[in-house]
Scaffold this motif. Structure first.
Motif, PDB file in Angstrom:
ATOM      1  N   ILE A 107       9.399  10.135 -15.086  1.00  0.00           N
ATOM      2  CA  ILE A 107       8.176   9.751 -14.389  1.00  0.00           C
ATOM      3  C   ILE A 107       7.334   8.919 -15.367  1.00  0.00           C
ATOM      4  O   ILE A 107       6.801   9.449 -16.336  1.00  0.00           O
ATOM      5  N   PRO A 108       7.240   7.609 -15.172  1.00  0.00           N
ATOM      6  CA  PRO A 108       6.526   6.754 -16.135  1.00  0.00           C
ATOM      7  C   PRO A 108       5.039   7.091 -16.183  1.00  0.00           C
ATOM      8  O   PRO A 108       4.346   7.089 -15.162  1.00  0.00           O
ATOM      9  N   ILE A 111      -1.099   6.251 -14.365  1.00  0.00           N
ATOM     10  CA  ILE A 111      -2.430   5.744 -14.679  1.00  0.00           C
ATOM     11  C   ILE A 111      -2.799   4.581 -13.766  1.00  0.00           C
ATOM     12  O   ILE A 111      -3.929   4.480 -13.279  1.00  0.00           O
ATOM     13  N   ASN A 112      -1.836   3.702 -13.494  1.00  0.00           N
ATOM     14  CA  ASN A 112      -2.133   2.446 -12.805  1.00  0.00           C
ATOM     15  C   ASN A 112      -1.802   2.439 -11.318  1.00  0.00           C
ATOM     16  O   ASN A 112      -2.117   1.478 -10.619  1.00  0.00           O
ATOM     17  N   GLY A 113      -1.143   3.467 -10.817  1.00  0.00           N
ATOM     18  CA  GLY A 113      -0.755   3.463  -9.421  1.00  0.00           C
ATOM     19  C   GLY A 113      -0.743   4.860  -8.837  1.00  0.00           C
ATOM     20  O   GLY A 113      -1.261   5.809  -9.419  1.00  0.00           O
ATOM     21  N   ASP A 123       0.850  -1.185   0.000  1.00  0.00           N
ATOM     22  CA  ASP A 123       0.000   0.000   0.000  1.00  0.00           C
ATOM     23  C   ASP A 123       0.887   1.238   0.000  1.00  0.00           C
ATOM     24  O   ASP A 123       0.938   1.995   0.963  1.00  0.00           O
ATOM     25  N   GLY A 124       1.612   1.443  -1.090  1.00  0.00           N
ATOM     26  CA  GLY A 124       2.592   2.518  -1.126  1.00  0.00           C
ATOM     27  C   GLY A 124       2.438   3.379  -2.359  1.00  0.00           C
ATOM     28  O   GLY A 124       1.569   3.167  -3.200  1.00  0.00           O
ATOM     29  N   PHE A 125       3.318   4.363  -2.466  1.00  0.00           N
ATOM     30  CA  PHE A 125       3.316   5.257  -3.610  1.00  0.00           C
ATOM     31  C   PHE A 125       4.745   5.549  -4.007  1.00  0.00           C
ATOM     32  O   PHE A 125       5.661   5.550  -3.192  1.00  0.00           O
ATOM     33  N   GLY A 126       4.934   5.764  -5.309  1.00  0.00           N
ATOM     34  CA  GLY A 126       6.248   6.077  -5.810  1.00  0.00           C
ATOM     35  C   GLY A 126       6.664   7.483  -5.447  1.00  0.00           C
ATOM     36  O   GLY A 126       5.830   8.366  -5.238  1.00  0.00           O
TER      37      GLY A 126
END
Length: 337
Positions: free
Chosen positions: A70-71, A76-78, A13-16
């Motif tokens: 930054i991908p 979109i997915n995360g 449950d994280g974020f880049g």
């Protein structure tokens, strides 16, 4: 060149987020970094330098501070630790001041295709080779270089068959199921670069300040004391979590109901120090100040000579300092009730 790099999340449950680093001016033996005062807090990073031109001639060049690739697919997915307004030009609120005067920054926005397994590259490799520049190709086919994932998705679905085929062949977009264009996705990443032209006057000292928002990787974080699971042991090794710090983390994250375990949030704040080695000689005086933001937070890092200077602040001081490793800081934050 300075760079912020994407890092792995500490939990599912994280974020880049981004790794940070200082300014370089290309490899030079003409300009020395006499002092560096680095301040890292949960919300902002600031650096004050004094540089001395060691020669009897002016030295001029471009100072560059790029964000990492930054991908677009990740947007979109995360989740990604970006400002709420991802469309603002100065995404990280980057500011620079030279000898007391604000610098007029130029900001470039590029689209790149990252090399395979780019996340396995070292930080220096990542910012030296951010990928293949496809900015012009996107413009040719009417695609915007923005950090709006929804917009990118809609623009891709609206491509003409000819543009779709050309961009698929170039690897700029991908097709999830190799269908007829209905599951297309952006395969490019966005790079923002701040830069300005800097002259270091002959024999003179130049003072440079820059600061920007700190947006590191993070996520929900659980802890056990002593750490028994392999992934927690890896975290303990990475951030030099000793017995006392482990106890402090468990205490800070403890929930009212013991059955709930110890959990909260953690932020992985990385800072690439070794770019300082591009200047002439060692840093004569280096000072790192860490502010953990709240007395209830717990901070851990691998560094010698860490001194507590206040309820939330710590310092590390070095002389004739040649960085041989980068900073990796773990900031643990109790969960709200």
């Amino acid at each position: 060149m300075a760079l912020l790099l994407a890092g792995p999340a500490l939990a599912n449950d994280g974020f880049g987020g981004f790794t940070a680093t200082g300014l370089t001016f290309g490899q030079t033996d003409k300009v020395a970094m006499e002092t560096e005062d680095l301040m890292i807090s949960p919300d902002r990073i600031s650096v004050d330098y004094t540089f001395r031109n060691l020669t009897d001639q002016d030295v001029t060049g471009e100072v560059i501070f790029p964000l990492p690739p930054i991908p677009m697919g990740d947007l979109i997915n995360g989740m990604w630790n970006l400002p709420e307004d991802t469309l603002r030009e100065n995404l990280m609120d980057f500011k620079a001041v030279v000898d007391g005067a604000p610098v007029a920054l130029q900001i470039d926005r590029l689209a790149v295709i990252l090399p395979e397994a780019w996340w396995e590259l070292t930080p220096s490799q990542q910012y030296d080779t951010p990928g293949q520049d496809v900015t012009a190709l996107l413009a040719e086919h009417g695609l915007a270089v923005s950090l709006d994932g929804e917009r990118a998705w809609e623009e891709i679905q609206a491509l003409s068959p000819a543009s779709r085929d050309a961009l698929l062949a170039a690897g700029v977009i991908g097709d999830y199921d190799d269908t007829e264009g209905f599951d297309l996705y952006p395969n490019w990443s966005v790079v923002l670069r701040y830069h300005w032209t800097q002259t270091f006057k002959a024999g003179a000292v130049t003072k440079v300040h820059h600061d920007y928002e700190n947006r590191p990787t993070g996520g929900v974080f659980g802890w056990e004391h002593p750490p028994e699971q392999d992934y927690l042991k890896d975290i303990a090794r990475t951030y030099c979590i000793d017995e006392g710090t482990s106890t402090a983390i468990a205490k800070a994250l403890a929930r009212p109901d013991a059955s709930e375990g110890a959990w909260g949030m953690a932020y992985q704040i990385d800072y690439v120090l070794r770019t300082a080695n591009s200047w002439a000689g060692p840093i004569q005086r280096f000072t790192l100040t860490l502010d953990k933001g709240d007395p209830a937070n717990v901070i851990s890092l691998c560094a010698e000579g860490v001194k507590k200077t206040g309820p939330t602040t710590f310092t590390v001081e070095k002389t004739d300092f040649t960085p041989d490793q980068d900073l990796k800081i773990l900031l643990v934050q109790p969960a709200g009730e």
